[in-house]
Design an enzyme around this catalytic site. Structure first.
Site, PDB file in Angstrom:
ATOM      1  N   SER A 257       0.810  -1.206   0.000  1.00  0.00           N
ATOM      2  CA  SER A 257       0.000   0.000   0.000  1.00  0.00           C
ATOM      3  C   SER A 257       0.856   1.274   0.000  1.00  0.00           C
ATOM      4  O   SER A 257       1.569   1.527  -0.954  1.00  0.00           O
ATOM      5  CB  SER A 257      -0.959  -0.065   1.189  1.00  0.00           C
ATOM      6  OG  SER A 257      -2.112   0.669   0.878  1.00  0.00           O
ATOM      7  N   LYS A 261       3.846   2.232  -2.783  1.00  0.00           N
ATOM      8  CA  LYS A 261       4.117   3.455  -3.564  1.00  0.00           C
ATOM      9  C   LYS A 261       5.605   3.800  -3.422  1.00  0.00           C
ATOM     10  O   LYS A 261       6.289   4.128  -4.383  1.00  0.00           O
ATOM     11  CB  LYS A 261       3.280   4.632  -3.033  1.00  0.00           C
ATOM     12  CG  LYS A 261       1.754   4.387  -2.977  1.00  0.00           C
ATOM     13  CD  LYS A 261       1.000   5.601  -2.423  1.00  0.00           C
ATOM     14  CE  LYS A 261      -0.333   5.323  -1.749  1.00  0.00           C
ATOM     15  NZ  LYS A 261      -1.404   4.786  -2.486  1.00  0.00           N
ATOM     16  N   TRP A 348     -10.701   0.792  -3.793  1.00  0.00           N
ATOM     17  CA  TRP A 348     -10.042   2.065  -3.487  1.00  0.00           C
ATOM     18  C   TRP A 348      -8.718   2.181  -4.249  1.00  0.00           C
ATOM     19  O   TRP A 348      -8.319   3.234  -4.688  1.00  0.00           O
ATOM     20  CB  TRP A 348      -9.820   2.126  -1.971  1.00  0.00           C
ATOM     21  CG  TRP A 348      -9.353   3.418  -1.389  1.00  0.00           C
ATOM     22  CD1 TRP A 348      -8.231   3.600  -0.634  1.00  0.00           C
ATOM     23  CD2 TRP A 348      -9.990   4.704  -1.452  1.00  0.00           C
ATOM     24  NE1 TRP A 348      -8.136   4.909  -0.227  1.00  0.00           N
ATOM     25  CE2 TRP A 348      -9.209   5.613  -0.723  1.00  0.00           C
ATOM     26  CE3 TRP A 348     -11.158   5.174  -2.064  1.00  0.00           C
ATOM     27  CZ2 TRP A 348      -9.531   6.959  -0.574  1.00  0.00           C
ATOM     28  CZ3 TRP A 348     -11.478   6.525  -1.912  1.00  0.00           C
ATOM     29  CH2 TRP A 348     -10.676   7.394  -1.181  1.00  0.00           C
ATOM     30  N   HIS A 396      -8.467  -5.154   1.127  1.00  0.00           N
ATOM     31  CA  HIS A 396      -7.147  -4.545   1.247  1.00  0.00           C
ATOM     32  C   HIS A 396      -6.367  -5.180   2.405  1.00  0.00           C
ATOM     33  O   HIS A 396      -6.923  -5.410   3.469  1.00  0.00           O
ATOM     34  CB  HIS A 396      -7.377  -3.057   1.536  1.00  0.00           C
ATOM     35  CG  HIS A 396      -6.154  -2.229   1.489  1.00  0.00           C
ATOM     36  ND1 HIS A 396      -5.493  -1.945   0.318  1.00  0.00           N
ATOM     37  CD2 HIS A 396      -5.458  -1.596   2.463  1.00  0.00           C
ATOM     38  CE1 HIS A 396      -4.448  -1.178   0.582  1.00  0.00           C
ATOM     39  NE2 HIS A 396      -4.401  -0.958   1.881  1.00  0.00           N
TER      40      HIS A 396
HETATM   41  C1  GCU Z   1      -5.266   4.768   2.541  1.00  0.00           C
HETATM   42  C2  GCU Z   1      -4.810   5.601   1.334  1.00  0.00           C
HETATM   43  C3  GCU Z   1      -4.166   4.740   0.251  1.00  0.00           C
HETATM   44  C4  GCU Z   1      -3.084   3.872   0.858  1.00  0.00           C
HETATM   45  C5  GCU Z   1      -3.657   3.075   2.029  1.00  0.00           C
HETATM   46  C6  GCU Z   1      -2.640   2.232   2.798  1.00  0.00           C
HETATM   47  O1  GCU Z   1      -6.326   3.987   2.187  1.00  0.00           O
HETATM   48  O2  GCU Z   1      -5.923   6.288   0.846  1.00  0.00           O
HETATM   49  O3  GCU Z   1      -3.608   5.543  -0.779  1.00  0.00           O
HETATM   50  O4  GCU Z   1      -2.539   3.035  -0.120  1.00  0.00           O
HETATM   51  O5  GCU Z   1      -4.207   3.970   2.993  1.00  0.00           O
HETATM   52  O6  GCU Z   1      -1.479   2.561   2.830  1.00  0.00           O
HETATM   53  O7  GCU Z   1      -3.078   1.242   3.416  1.00  0.00           O
END
Ligand code: GCU
Length: 428
Positions: A257, A261, A348, A396
């Site tokens: 997540s 990135k 998401w 997720h």
């Molecule tokens: C939030 C955020 C995401 C990210 C996620 C995570 O949902 O909006 O962009 O990837 O957290 O890191 O679990």
């Protein structure tokens, strides 16, 4: 009294049932990740005055440096190693994990904008063998308790993970296998593992991050937390790629997540990283910003302003342009292996928009004589292709099946890598 007691009983039972249903859906439901959006502009097309790219040398010498600067200047801010190459090693246990591994504590000296800062990394290397592929990963909630107990506290265990309730909530929001990476399986499969806790240096909190040593000085404000985490991956890489027990061309970064990135960014700016495993990296990760049906760029910047340089937070669409989309970040990784893990219920992060990005990035892999993504169906990964993509059931988070896939992917790509084959034949 009896009636009230009954009412409480019924309500409590209903609440437990609802939680149980939510849990089951989160962990098992299959959902369609949706249809794949149309392709973005080809990564080989002219880009802001730069002529179209026709071969790998034009890509490597001309286009790739241009894109790297564009991502740094317009989206993430600077990401680069901040550690001096010098690392202090302290052997904690030479027969850790039932005698299968050596556990060392590395102290890296970060040359951070806020002053020299020690950064601790746990390194596990298998006891059998000599030159290992390495997996670099940030932890969310500490390590295996045997290992944890030997490491300095509280660096590895954030506050939220010190209570059972906090751990249960982290598991619910980030998956049952988020708490601890499967270190034993990694060691048994011949990997060295370098683990760090990013919050120790670059906390995931707007106020704490603005006071962190790695935060750039107030007048520069040239970086955000994603770039800071990428810098930590790169610092670990810098310190370990010269370690004689590590195979320098077989160093992979793993991230889930928000750290997915950061892992993609780290490999995007540094071509020496050997492979990337990005789990559900979503917006400003592997997902096209222009096509996402999940989190938008404006939403992410508003909700997590500290992830980005102040200038992007102040103006979400300011310096960032549609032309600079995330398929170009994936393309910067060519021809290296990338595994993109996804979950059907995780709308998401919009898996379908990530699939489209991977497909488009494959045009650059073709310049290097590679295929890139070799699957038409999001759910049928071709693990031996340079880009593999899967969608597992549920929501997720990190499940043990995500770890299994990650290790299978690395086994395929790192075993096939020429340097490992020749290192093995030389007996190193
Ligand atoms: C939030 C955020 C995401 C990210 C996620 C995570 O949902 O909006 O962009 O990837 O957290 O890191 O679990």
């Amino acid at each position: 009294m009896l009636r009230e007691w009954r009412r409480f009983h019924v309500l409590a039972t209903m609440a437990v049932l609802l939680v149980a249903i939510a849990w089951c859906v989160q962990f098992t439901a299959r959902a369609s990740p949706g249809s794949v959006p149309g392709p973005p502009t080809s990564p080989l097309a002219a880009f802001e005055g730069d002529l179209p790219v026709a071969d790998s040398s034009a890509w490597t010498s001309r286009r790739a440096p241009l894109l790297r600067s564009a991502f740094v200047e317009r989206i993430y801010g600077a990401a680069a190693p901040v550690a001096s190459a010098r690392a202090e090693y302290r052997t904690i246990d030479s027969s850790a994990l039932e005698r299968t591994a050596q556990l060392q504590l590395l102290t890296l000296h970060l040359d951070a904008p806020g002053g020299a800062t020690p950064f601790q990394v746990a390194l596990l290397t298998p006891n059998a063998g000599t030159r290992f592929p390495l997996l670099v990963l940030p932890v969310f909630c500490g390590l295996d308790s045997d290992v944890d107990a030997r490491l300095p506290s509280p660096a590895w265990r954030p506050m939220r993970c010190r209570t059972s309730l906090g751990r249960a909530l982290t598991q619910l929001s980030h998956g049952d296998a988020i708490l601890q990476p499967p270190l034993r399986a990694m060691i048994a499969r011949g990997y060295a593992v370098a683990v760090f806790y990013a919050g120790d240096i670059a906390p995931d909190d707007p106020v704490l991050f603005s006071e962190a040593p790695i935060h750039p000085s107030a007048d520069a404000q040239e970086s955000g937390a994603i770039a800071a985490w990428a810098s930590l991956y790169l610092s670990v890489f810098e310190a370990l790629h010269t370690n004689p027990r590590i195979a320098p061309s077989l160093i992979a970064v793993w991230g889930h997540s928000r750290y997915g990135k950061a892992a993609l960014l780290a490999a995007g700016v540094d071509p020496r990283i050997g492979a990337v495993i990005a789990n559900q990296s979503g917006t400003f990760g592997a997902t096209l910003s222009s096509a996402t049906r999940g989190e938008t760029t404006a939403q992410i910047v508003r909700r997590f302003p500290h992830w980005f340089p102040a200038r992007l937070a102040a103006s979400p669409r300011g310096r960032y342009s549609d032309e600079l989309d995330q398929h170009l970040l994936l393309a910067l990784l060519a021809p290296r292996p990338i595994l993109l893990g996804n979950a059907g219920l995780d709308r998401w992060s919009d898996p379908a928009a990530s699939f489209s990005a991977a497909r488009s990035a494959s045009e650059v892999y073709a310049l290097f004589g590679r295929i890139g993504l070799a699957q038409d169906d999001m759910r049928l990964p071709q693990m031996s292709a340079e880009i593999a993509f899967y969608v597992r059931p549920g929501g997720h988070g990190v499940r043990s099946s995500d770890w299994d896939r990650a290790l299978d992917f690395l086994d395929i790509h790192f075993n096939a890598a020429p340097s490992r084959a020749s290192a093995a034949s030389r007996g190193v």
